[in-house]
Design a protein around this motif. Structure first.
Motif, PDB file in Angstrom:
ATOM      1  N   SER A 164       5.188  -6.405 -20.933  1.00 16.04           N
ATOM      2  CA  SER A 164       3.505  -6.548 -20.951  1.00 16.04           C
ATOM      3  C   SER A 164       2.917  -5.153 -20.944  1.00 16.04           C
ATOM      4  O   SER A 164       2.861  -4.625 -20.155  1.00 16.04           O
ATOM      5  CB  SER A 164       2.984  -8.151 -20.668  1.00 16.04           C
ATOM      6  OG  SER A 164       1.524  -7.771 -20.449  1.00 16.04           O
ATOM      7  N   GLN A 165       1.899  -4.406 -21.436  1.00 13.76           N
ATOM      8  CA  GLN A 165       0.981  -3.845 -21.537  1.00 13.76           C
ATOM      9  C   GLN A 165       0.049  -4.021 -20.192  1.00 13.76           C
ATOM     10  O   GLN A 165      -0.723  -3.009 -19.859  1.00 13.76           O
ATOM     11  CB  GLN A 165       0.102  -3.077 -22.433  1.00 13.76           C
ATOM     12  CG  GLN A 165       1.244  -2.571 -23.548  1.00 13.76           C
ATOM     13  CD  GLN A 165       0.158  -2.228 -24.419  1.00 13.76           C
ATOM     14  OE1 GLN A 165      -0.274  -1.494 -24.160  1.00 13.76           O
ATOM     15  NE2 GLN A 165       1.705  -1.408 -25.581  1.00 13.76           N
ATOM     16  N   GLU A 166      -0.084  -5.238 -19.714  1.00 18.46           N
ATOM     17  CA  GLU A 166      -1.344  -5.714 -18.886  1.00 18.46           C
ATOM     18  C   GLU A 166      -0.218  -5.521 -17.058  1.00 18.46           C
ATOM     19  O   GLU A 166      -0.570  -5.821 -15.923  1.00 18.46           O
ATOM     20  CB  GLU A 166      -1.159  -6.866 -18.972  1.00 18.46           C
ATOM     21  CG  GLU A 166      -2.062  -7.480 -20.297  1.00 18.46           C
ATOM     22  CD  GLU A 166      -2.553  -9.244 -20.329  1.00 18.46           C
ATOM     23  OE1 GLU A 166      -2.282  -9.790 -19.452  1.00 18.46           O
ATOM     24  OE2 GLU A 166      -3.001  -9.252 -21.366  1.00 18.46           O
ATOM     25  N   VAL A 167       0.582  -5.236 -17.409  1.00 17.39           N
ATOM     26  CA  VAL A 167       1.640  -5.188 -15.850  1.00 17.39           C
ATOM     27  C   VAL A 167       1.401  -3.765 -15.843  1.00 17.39           C
ATOM     28  O   VAL A 167       1.530  -2.703 -15.899  1.00 17.39           O
ATOM     29  CB  VAL A 167       3.049  -5.033 -16.236  1.00 17.39           C
ATOM     30  CG1 VAL A 167       3.875  -5.399 -14.234  1.00 17.39           C
ATOM     31  CG2 VAL A 167       3.289  -7.182 -16.420  1.00 17.39           C
ATOM     32  N   PRO A 168       0.813  -3.667 -14.048  1.00 12.66           N
ATOM     33  CA  PRO A 168       0.480  -2.041 -13.285  1.00 12.66           C
ATOM     34  C   PRO A 168       1.683  -1.049 -13.469  1.00 12.66           C
ATOM     35  O   PRO A 168       2.835  -1.986 -13.444  1.00 12.66           O
ATOM     36  CB  PRO A 168      -0.209  -2.499 -12.201  1.00 12.66           C
ATOM     37  CG  PRO A 168      -0.484  -4.191 -12.353  1.00 12.66           C
ATOM     38  CD  PRO A 168       0.053  -4.231 -13.397  1.00 12.66           C
ATOM     39  N   LEU A 169       2.109  -0.216 -14.011  1.00  9.95           N
ATOM     40  CA  LEU A 169       3.183   0.395 -14.752  1.00  9.95           C
ATOM     41  C   LEU A 169       3.726   0.665 -12.946  1.00  9.95           C
ATOM     42  O   LEU A 169       4.805   0.916 -12.040  1.00  9.95           O
ATOM     43  CB  LEU A 169       2.796   1.725 -15.173  1.00  9.95           C
ATOM     44  CG  LEU A 169       3.093   1.364 -16.449  1.00  9.95           C
ATOM     45  CD1 LEU A 169       2.923   2.107 -17.485  1.00  9.95           C
ATOM     46  CD2 LEU A 169       4.253   0.764 -17.161  1.00  9.95           C
ATOM     47  N   ASP A 170       2.744   1.288 -11.753  1.00  9.88           N
ATOM     48  CA  ASP A 170       2.983   1.995 -10.446  1.00  9.88           C
ATOM     49  C   ASP A 170       3.334   0.123  -9.977  1.00  9.88           C
ATOM     50  O   ASP A 170       4.590   0.707  -8.414  1.00  9.88           O
ATOM     51  CB  ASP A 170       1.810   2.235  -9.855  1.00  9.88           C
ATOM     52  CG  ASP A 170       0.234   0.845  -9.912  1.00  9.88           C
ATOM     53  OD1 ASP A 170       0.545   0.525 -10.106  1.00  9.88           O
ATOM     54  OD2 ASP A 170      -0.258   1.572  -8.863  1.00  9.88           O
ATOM     55  N   LYS A 171       3.514  -0.591 -10.089  1.00 10.58           N
ATOM     56  CA  LYS A 171       4.204  -2.205  -9.626  1.00 10.58           C
ATOM     57  C   LYS A 171       5.395  -2.123 -10.200  1.00 10.58           C
ATOM     58  O   LYS A 171       6.695  -2.493 -10.154  1.00 10.58           O
ATOM     59  CB  LYS A 171       3.083  -3.055  -9.329  1.00 10.58           C
ATOM     60  CG  LYS A 171       1.705  -2.983  -8.907  1.00 10.58           C
ATOM     61  CD  LYS A 171       2.228  -2.283  -7.403  1.00 10.58           C
ATOM     62  CE  LYS A 171       0.493  -2.332  -6.741  1.00 10.58           C
ATOM     63  NZ  LYS A 171       0.211  -1.775  -7.285  1.00 10.58           N
ATOM     64  N   ALA A 172       5.652  -2.032 -11.629  1.00 10.07           N
ATOM     65  CA  ALA A 172       6.237  -2.888 -12.318  1.00 10.07           C
ATOM     66  C   ALA A 172       7.898  -1.560 -11.694  1.00 10.07           C
ATOM     67  O   ALA A 172       8.807  -1.919 -12.428  1.00 10.07           O
ATOM     68  CB  ALA A 172       6.432  -2.459 -13.704  1.00 10.07           C
ATOM     69  N   CYS A 173       7.609  -0.585 -12.184  1.00 12.80           N
ATOM     70  CA  CYS A 173       8.600   0.790 -11.603  1.00 12.80           C
ATOM     71  C   CYS A 173       9.383  -0.112 -10.669  1.00 12.80           C
ATOM     72  O   CYS A 173      11.173   0.365 -10.820  1.00 12.80           O
ATOM     73  CB  CYS A 173       8.219   1.658 -11.002  1.00 12.80           C
ATOM     74  SG  CYS A 173       7.460   1.968  -9.573  1.00 12.80           S
ATOM     75  N   LEU A 174       9.455  -1.048  -9.739  1.00 10.79           N
ATOM     76  CA  LEU A 174      10.629  -1.251  -8.546  1.00 10.79           C
ATOM     77  C   LEU A 174      10.847  -2.667  -9.845  1.00 10.79           C
ATOM     78  O   LEU A 174      12.265  -2.562  -8.934  1.00 10.79           O
ATOM     79  CB  LEU A 174       9.581  -2.794  -7.493  1.00 10.79           C
ATOM     80  CG  LEU A 174       8.662  -1.115  -6.666  1.00 10.79           C
ATOM     81  CD1 LEU A 174       7.635  -1.705  -5.986  1.00 10.79           C
ATOM     82  CD2 LEU A 174       9.627  -0.393  -6.135  1.00 10.79           C
ATOM     83  N   PHE A 175      10.552  -3.570 -10.600  1.00 15.33           N
ATOM     84  CA  PHE A 175      11.618  -4.009 -10.741  1.00 15.33           C
ATOM     85  C   PHE A 175      12.498  -3.145 -11.835  1.00 15.33           C
ATOM     86  O   PHE A 175      13.807  -3.517 -12.118  1.00 15.33           O
ATOM     87  CB  PHE A 175      11.244  -4.827 -12.091  1.00 15.33           C
ATOM     88  CG  PHE A 175       9.889  -6.175 -11.775  1.00 15.33           C
ATOM     89  CD1 PHE A 175      10.899  -7.465 -11.406  1.00 15.33           C
ATOM     90  CD2 PHE A 175       8.686  -5.970 -10.689  1.00 15.33           C
ATOM     91  CE1 PHE A 175       9.849  -8.511 -10.880  1.00 15.33           C
ATOM     92  CE2 PHE A 175       8.013  -6.649  -9.868  1.00 15.33           C
ATOM     93  CZ  PHE A 175       8.609  -8.013  -9.993  1.00 15.33           C
ATOM     94  N   ALA A 176      12.014  -2.066 -12.191  1.00 13.47           N
ATOM     95  CA  ALA A 176      13.271  -1.728 -13.121  1.00 13.47           C
ATOM     96  C   ALA A 176      14.604  -1.535 -12.381  1.00 13.47           C
ATOM     97  O   ALA A 176      15.819  -0.604 -12.863  1.00 13.47           O
ATOM     98  CB  ALA A 176      13.012  -0.124 -13.064  1.00 13.47           C
ATOM     99  N   CYS A 177      15.462  -1.693 -10.816  1.00 12.16           N
ATOM    100  CA  CYS A 177      15.866  -1.876 -10.059  1.00 12.16           C
ATOM    101  C   CYS A 177      16.612  -2.391  -8.293  1.00 12.16           C
ATOM    102  O   CYS A 177      17.165  -3.728  -8.580  1.00 12.16           O
ATOM    103  CB  CYS A 177      16.742  -0.203  -9.652  1.00 12.16           C
ATOM    104  SG  CYS A 177      18.018   0.036  -7.801  1.00 12.16           S
ATOM    105  N   GLY A 178      15.110  -2.427  -7.469  1.00 15.64           N
ATOM    106  CA  GLY A 178      15.460  -2.740  -6.490  1.00 15.64           C
ATOM    107  C   GLY A 178      15.278  -4.128  -6.593  1.00 15.64           C
ATOM    108  O   GLY A 178      15.571  -5.203  -6.185  1.00 15.64           O
TER     109      GLY A 178
END
Length: 306
Positions: A164-178
């Motif tokens: 979603s474009q509503e999710v802050p990308l600086d927080k969402a990045c953690l979902f790409a791995c950890g």
């Protein structure tokens, strides 16, 4: 039509060397690929581990825990478009092979062999999409997983998760791995059951995600094991109920956990990546319990005495 982009990137020129900020060239996406403007990227221990591999080939563009915005798409890409917010994920899924269709594994027959051998995600030509001019000579920069230590990266469309474009990308990045690794270990692999006792070795990003997943699964006791006591207060917010610092005990940590739980925990998650801790985690479980090591490229469960 998309062309070559010049941008900044943190390049690894050799094992155990500090990353160097360079101006690099990022090629246009080929068929079934997308080019992403990286908005936020974090540092995973896997990046540091690879940087310390003296046998690895360099220069490399590391990074794989990021979030960004699609800048351009290659031929054949249908499910993604320019402007989409995405997480580049290194474990791509073609969606057609047997592992992709299985509920037990996602080690895609198309992408897993490439990750295991070259660490690159371009199965057609295995050619990097990055290059740099150094001392008057243009040379390729090898990719590493999704190569997010750059303002732009190129990955296969199969290696993108639209968000979603509503999710802050600086927080969402953690979902790409950890975060996804920890939650997936609890929900999809171990399938932690309500009322169970869980031990978590290491309270970093993955360990905290394991705790959050175990709490949501209904675990009644979640024991965090770490040698850094400053992590304990934060861990409470993620569901950890008990804290054990191995340095505070003379007995081996597995014996301490067995004593705390009257025979051992139901599930032990090793979130550091050390062989001795894997053994300790296994020995901290009940006679019929599970050890899960979510830091490996694939996930596995070891059952005791079954």
């Amino acid at each position: 039509m998309a062309g070559v982009i010049k941008c900044r990137a943190a390049v690894a020129w050799g094992a155990n060397q500090a990353l160097a900020l360079e101006e690099i060239e990022v090629a246009a996406p080929e068929a079934d690929e997308v080019r992403i403007r990286i908005v936020a990227t974090s540092l995973c221990h896997t990046d540091l581990s690879f940087l310390g591999m003296v046998q690895a080939k360099f220069p490399r563009l590391l990074g794989h825990e990021a979030a960004g915005i699609i800048e351009s798409v290659g031929e054949g890409v249908e499910d993604l478009k320019v402007g989409d917010h995405v997480l580049p994920v290194y474990m791509g899924e073609c969606g057609k092979c047997r592992p992709c269709k299985s509920q037990a594994s996602n080690l895609c027959e198309k992408y897993w062999p490439l990750l295991r051998t070259t660490m690159m995600l371009h199965p057609v030509d295995q050619k990097s999409r990055f290059s740099v001019t150094k001392d008057g000579r243009n040379q390729p920069i090898l990719s590493f997983f999704t190569s997010t230590f750059s303002e732009y990266t190129v990955v296969k469309a199969d290696c993108c998760a639209k968000i979603s474009q509503e999710v802050p990308l600086d927080k969402a990045c953690l979902f790409a791995c950890g975060v996804s690794t920890g939650l997936g270990a609890v929900w999809n692999i171990a399938k932690v059951h309500a009322g169970s006792a869980v031990a978590i070795f290491g309270l970093g990003t993955i360990g905290l995600a394991v705790a959050d997943g175990a709490r949501s699964a209904g675990a009644s006791r979640i024991i965090g094991v770490d040698t850094n006591p400053s992590k304990f207060e934060l861990a409470k917010k993620f569901g950890v109920t008990d804290f054990v610092n191995p340095n505070d005990h003379e007995a081996p940590i597995q014996q301490v956990l067995q004593g705390l739980t009257k025979g051992g925990v139901d599930y032990a998650f090793e979130c550091v990546g050390k062989v001795d801790l894997m053994a300790a985690a296994l020995e901290s479980t009940r006679e019929v319990g599970a050890l899960l090591h979510p830091r490996l490229s694939f996930l596995y469960v070891i059952m005791r005495k079954m």
